[in-house]
Scaffold this active site. Structure first.
Site, PDB file in Angstrom:
ATOM      1  N   GLY A 104      86.154   3.474 -94.450  1.00  0.00           N
ATOM      2  CA  GLY A 104      87.235   3.421 -95.452  1.00  0.00           C
ATOM      3  C   GLY A 104      86.854   4.177 -96.715  1.00  0.00           C
ATOM      4  O   GLY A 104      87.698   4.751 -97.393  1.00  0.00           O
ATOM      5  N   GLU A 111      76.505   6.763 -92.821  1.00  0.00           N
ATOM      6  CA  GLU A 111      76.300   5.314 -92.620  1.00  0.00           C
ATOM      7  C   GLU A 111      75.839   5.020 -91.193  1.00  0.00           C
ATOM      8  O   GLU A 111      74.968   4.177 -90.971  1.00  0.00           O
ATOM      9  CB  GLU A 111      77.594   4.551 -92.922  1.00  0.00           C
ATOM     10  CG  GLU A 111      77.912   4.491 -94.407  1.00  0.00           C
ATOM     11  CD  GLU A 111      79.287   3.936 -94.717  1.00  0.00           C
ATOM     12  OE1 GLU A 111      79.472   3.457 -95.843  1.00  0.00           O
ATOM     13  OE2 GLU A 111      80.186   3.982 -93.856  1.00  0.00           O
TER      14      GLU A 111
HETATM   15  C1  5RP Z   1      82.484   3.305 -96.590  1.00  0.00           C
HETATM   16  C2  5RP Z   1      82.572   2.051 -95.831  1.00  0.00           C
HETATM   17  C3  5RP Z   1      82.628   0.799 -96.615  1.00  0.00           C
HETATM   18  O1  5RP Z   1      81.534   0.016 -96.298  1.00  0.00           O
HETATM   19  C4  5RP Z   1      83.896   0.068 -96.302  1.00  0.00           C
HETATM   20  O2  5RP Z   1      84.980   0.919 -96.564  1.00  0.00           O
HETATM   21  C5  5RP Z   1      84.034  -1.226 -97.123  1.00  0.00           C
HETATM   22  O3  5RP Z   1      84.231  -0.914 -98.456  1.00  0.00           O
HETATM   23  P1  5RP Z   1      84.382  -2.026 -99.571  1.00  0.00           P
HETATM   24  O4  5RP Z   1      83.063  -2.708 -99.684  1.00  0.00           O
HETATM   25  O5  5RP Z   1      84.737  -1.234-100.827  1.00  0.00           O
HETATM   26  O6  5RP Z   1      85.484  -2.973 -99.162  1.00  0.00           O
HETATM   27  O7  5RP Z   1      82.570   2.007 -94.626  1.00  0.00           O
HETATM   28  O8  5RP Z   1      82.556   4.431 -95.743  1.00  0.00           O
END
Ligand code: 5RP
Length: 260
Positions: A104, A111
């Protein structure tokens, strides 16, 4: 705990605090990306400052690298680290087998590489991230910019026979332009609603020319730490099959981030 935080941020804050306390002096630590992971980095920075403990951090994005340096964490590359003792990251969704949707925040490629290089992967999340079946959150797929529309057409064809409920695909945008990842790629978000066979879909996507990586993190996560806005945290360990609960002492953390 800073009083002005929203309930969701309080939940992320306590999950991150619990995970930061699992890190030991001298560890090589993968640092995730996103708002929950940012709390983790701040908590770790606090431990570096107050306890004088030393860790080497491998950030999963330029954003996280910037924050880690700001809070005094030694930042090294994954190539310098080789392997990591632990990676702590957020997620967009997790299921009961601790399979995840990530990306997201657009950092899914680094990652996943960092998670794969880690002895232990710990996911920190608020309770809203738990789902029965993955797929309500659009699945991010990182694609190279060259011929991305063709890649999108190929994915559309793949989805016709895939075990999914929705099939719409959107190109992620940022300020009116295609979003560009730290690796210089674009992201297609797959609005699938429900993913019936995540393993099959992940494999099929990664075989497609133009696809660099997908946001399904399967069999990578060892523990999830779920935070609640009242300070409760629940840790689920998929290897041990255990669930433990405790509470973060809110008073103790009250003034930690007065400078943020
Ligand atoms: C980034 C990610 C994040 O870990 C995921 O989007 C969760 O984000 P947040 O902690 O802001 O809810 O995968 O690529």
């Amino acid at each position: 705990m800073p009083g002005e935080l929203s309930p969701i941020d309080k939940a992320k804050f306590v999950a991150a605090k619990c995970a930061a306390d699992m890190v030991e002096d001298g560890m090589r630590v993968g640092l995730g990306t996103g708002s929950t992971a940012a709390w983790l980095v701040r908590h770790l920075g606090d431990r570096v400052r107050d306890e004088g403990f030393r860790i080497k951090g491998v950030p999963t994005s330029a954003r996280t690298a910037h924050l880690a340096k700001q809070v005094g964490i030694d930042v090294i590359t994954l190539d310098d680290a080789g392997t990591l003792n632990i990676t702590i990251d957020g997620a967009d969704e997790f299921d009961s087998d601790l399979n995840l949707i990530k990306g997201g925040g657009g950092a899914l490629l680094r990652e996943k590489i960092v998670a794969a290089a880690s002895e232990e992967v710990v996911i920190i999340a608020d309770a809203a991230k738990e789902v029965g079946t993955l797929g309500a959150f659009p699945l991010p797929v990182e694609v190279i910019p060259f011929g991305w529309t063709t890649t999108q057409m190929l994915i559309e064809e793949l989805l016709v026979s895939a075990d999914v409920m929705g099939r719409r695909i959107t190109l992620r945008m940022n300020a009116g332009k295609p979003f560009v990842t730290d690796q210089g790629n674009h992201i297609l978000d797959l609005h699938l609603t429900r993913i019936g066979n995540a393993r099959q879909l992940a494999m099929a996507l990664n075989q497609m020319p133009g696809v660099v990586e997908n946001g399904l993190f399967l069999d990578l996560c060892d523990k999830v730490i779920i935070g609640y806005s009242d300070g409760r945290v629940e840790t689920r360990d998929i290897n041990e099959g255990t669930v433990s609960q405790h509470r973060i002492d809110v008073e103790e953390t009250e003034n930690l981030f007065s400078d943020i």
